[in-house]
Enzyme design. Structure first.
Site, PDB file in Angstrom:
ATOM      1  N   LEU A 291       0.734  -1.189  -0.091  1.00  0.00           N
ATOM      2  CA  LEU A 291       0.255  -0.030   0.141  1.00  0.00           C
ATOM      3  C   LEU A 291       0.732   1.254   0.126  1.00  0.00           C
ATOM      4  O   LEU A 291       0.232   2.356   0.135  1.00  0.00           O
ATOM      5  CB  LEU A 291      -1.025   0.120   1.296  1.00  0.00           C
ATOM      6  CG  LEU A 291      -1.970  -0.838   1.237  1.00  0.00           C
ATOM      7  CD1 LEU A 291      -2.658  -0.980   2.618  1.00  0.00           C
ATOM      8  CD2 LEU A 291      -3.160  -0.903   0.084  1.00  0.00           C
ATOM      9  N   SER A 292       2.120   1.169  -0.038  1.00  0.00           N
ATOM     10  CA  SER A 292       3.000   2.363  -0.005  1.00  0.00           C
ATOM     11  C   SER A 292       2.838   3.217  -1.242  1.00  0.00           C
ATOM     12  O   SER A 292       2.969   4.561  -1.043  1.00  0.00           O
ATOM     13  CB  SER A 292       4.493   1.915   0.217  1.00  0.00           C
ATOM     14  OG  SER A 292       4.657   1.329   1.246  1.00  0.00           O
TER      15      SER A 292
ATOM     16  N   LYS B 161      15.900  -5.394   4.478  1.00  0.00           N
ATOM     17  CA  LYS B 161      16.176  -4.274   5.114  1.00  0.00           C
ATOM     18  C   LYS B 161      17.756  -4.398   5.850  1.00  0.00           C
ATOM     19  O   LYS B 161      18.419  -3.354   5.928  1.00  0.00           O
ATOM     20  CB  LYS B 161      15.213  -4.335   6.506  1.00  0.00           C
ATOM     21  CG  LYS B 161      13.838  -3.933   6.037  1.00  0.00           C
ATOM     22  CD  LYS B 161      12.903  -3.679   7.065  1.00  0.00           C
ATOM     23  CE  LYS B 161      11.475  -3.182   6.585  1.00  0.00           C
ATOM     24  NZ  LYS B 161      10.363  -3.211   7.745  1.00  0.00           N
TER      25      LYS B 161
ATOM     26  N   GLY C  35      14.578  -7.215  10.513  1.00  0.00           N
ATOM     27  CA  GLY C  35      14.886  -5.869  10.217  1.00  0.00           C
ATOM     28  C   GLY C  35      13.800  -4.988  10.687  1.00  0.00           C
ATOM     29  O   GLY C  35      14.238  -4.070  11.398  1.00  0.00           O
TER      30      GLY C  35
ATOM     31  N   ILE D 197       2.275  -6.002  13.491  1.00  0.00           N
ATOM     32  CA  ILE D 197       2.718  -5.020  12.592  1.00  0.00           C
ATOM     33  C   ILE D 197       2.232  -5.523  11.137  1.00  0.00           C
ATOM     34  O   ILE D 197       2.279  -4.727  10.040  1.00  0.00           O
ATOM     35  CB  ILE D 197       4.267  -4.658  12.400  1.00  0.00           C
ATOM     36  CG1 ILE D 197       4.957  -5.820  11.966  1.00  0.00           C
ATOM     37  CG2 ILE D 197       4.538  -3.963  13.750  1.00  0.00           C
ATOM     38  CD1 ILE D 197       6.401  -5.301  11.851  1.00  0.00           C
TER      39      ILE D 197
ATOM     40  N   TYR E 189      -0.367  -5.920   8.233  1.00  0.00           N
ATOM     41  CA  TYR E 189      -1.719  -5.214   8.128  1.00  0.00           C
ATOM     42  C   TYR E 189      -2.565  -5.703   6.920  1.00  0.00           C
ATOM     43  O   TYR E 189      -3.533  -5.090   6.731  1.00  0.00           O
ATOM     44  CB  TYR E 189      -1.371  -3.794   7.721  1.00  0.00           C
ATOM     45  CG  TYR E 189      -0.345  -3.442   6.620  1.00  0.00           C
ATOM     46  CD1 TYR E 189      -0.981  -3.537   5.309  1.00  0.00           C
ATOM     47  CD2 TYR E 189       0.769  -3.341   6.719  1.00  0.00           C
ATOM     48  CE1 TYR E 189      -0.154  -3.255   3.980  1.00  0.00           C
ATOM     49  CE2 TYR E 189       1.914  -3.257   5.488  1.00  0.00           C
ATOM     50  CZ  TYR E 189       1.087  -2.926   4.371  1.00  0.00           C
ATOM     51  OH  TYR E 189       1.983  -2.974   3.180  1.00  0.00           O
TER      52      TYR E 189
END
Length: 290
Positions: free
Chosen positions: A23-24, A72, A136, A228, A230
């Protein structure tokens, strides 16, 4: 001169694998439009991130990257300079690509910390915090909580004992927090000590193993769970914790706040309250339709 991007447009993007459900792009491209910023945010799905790939991005005019699973820790090693969180915890979720150098940042921890303060600040005071996972995201979150001054003890529970121990050593060395690696079996016997559970592994994510990682009888009404993940918002772990009466912090909140910090790093513009409200509404709508 041939380039892959329009040089009049500032171009950013996300790199990781897989990215089909990210969704970024929605977050960043929408706020660019809201703010009348001449910029675009693209998706770069790849299983490999290395020096050559960074140079490709540089040659293509890419100015900044959000970095997600599984890159990451690699991202940090590819940077010439890094912020304190990246440098100490050896993981980054943001890269700024300059003409001659690459700068690494970690906004995961800040995103998680803001989410906790907004939804369950009391969970940082009443008991111990346990982080599930040692990748990460876990590194950035562990460091931000450790230097916040809000906690005294941190537990890290991971199937990878080596990385869990490394995180705890780094936290203990660089803060006043006592960090301790803990096995899942031992964690189950110490549940009464825990006030906040932060889940950072891919378990429960769409397309991944469902979990739930911890049984229902681990949780109680005095606990808060921050998963975290989503997509979906209600992971098997979230449903398990809800049944036991635990408070839930939506995983989309960390996505929101870490993205707001990335937006600031990319553009030099600080997001305001309206930006946050609009982005939260967009995320909520997008997740409802999934």
């Amino acid at each position: 001169m041939k380039t892959k991007t329009n040089q009049s447009v500032k171009t950013f993007g996300i790199v990781g694998f897989p990215l089909s459900h990210s969704l970024s792009p929605l977050i960043h491209n929408s706020i660019y439009k809201d703010r009348n910023i001449n910029a675009s945010y693209l998706v770069f799905e790849t299983q490999n991130l290395n020096v050559e790939k960074i140079q490709e991005f540089r040659n293509s005019g890419i100015l900044g990257l959000s970095v997600t699973i599984p890159h990451k820790e690699t991202a940090f090693t590819l940077a010439d300079k890094a912020d304190d969180t990246s440098r100490i915890m050896k993981a980054s979720n943001t890269l700024l690509i300059g003409p001659d150098s690459t700068y690494a940042y970690n906004t995961d921890g800040e995103g998680a910390y803001h989410s906790i303060l907004e939804f369950s600040p009391e969970s940082l005071k009443t008991g111990k915090v346990v982080i599930l996972g040692s990748g990460g995201s876990a590194r950035g979150i562990a460091f931000s909580l450790a230097v916040s001054g809000k906690i005294q003890n941190l537990l890290v529970c991971s199937r990878n004992e080596i990385t869990a121990k490394e995180i705890c050593l780094l936290v203990t060395k660089n803060s006043n927090v006592k960090a301790e690696p803990i096995s899942q079996d031992v964690l189950l016997t110490r549940k009464e000590e825990i006030s906040l559970v932060i889940h950072t592994t891919p378990l429960g994510m769409k397309g991944q193993s469902p979990g739930p990682y911890l049984p229902e009888d681990f949780f109680n009404s005095n606990m808060t769970l921050f998963d975290i993940v989503y997509n979906p918002l209600e992971t098997p772990l979230v449903k398990t914790a809800q049944k036991a009466g635990a408070k839930i912090i939506p995983g989309s909140e960390m996505l929101l706040y870490q993205a707001m910090k990335q937006f600031e790093l990319f553009t030099g513009i600080s997001p305001n309250a309206e930006d946050i409200i609009k982005t939260r509404e967009r995320l909520s709508k997008a997740l409802e339709n999934r």
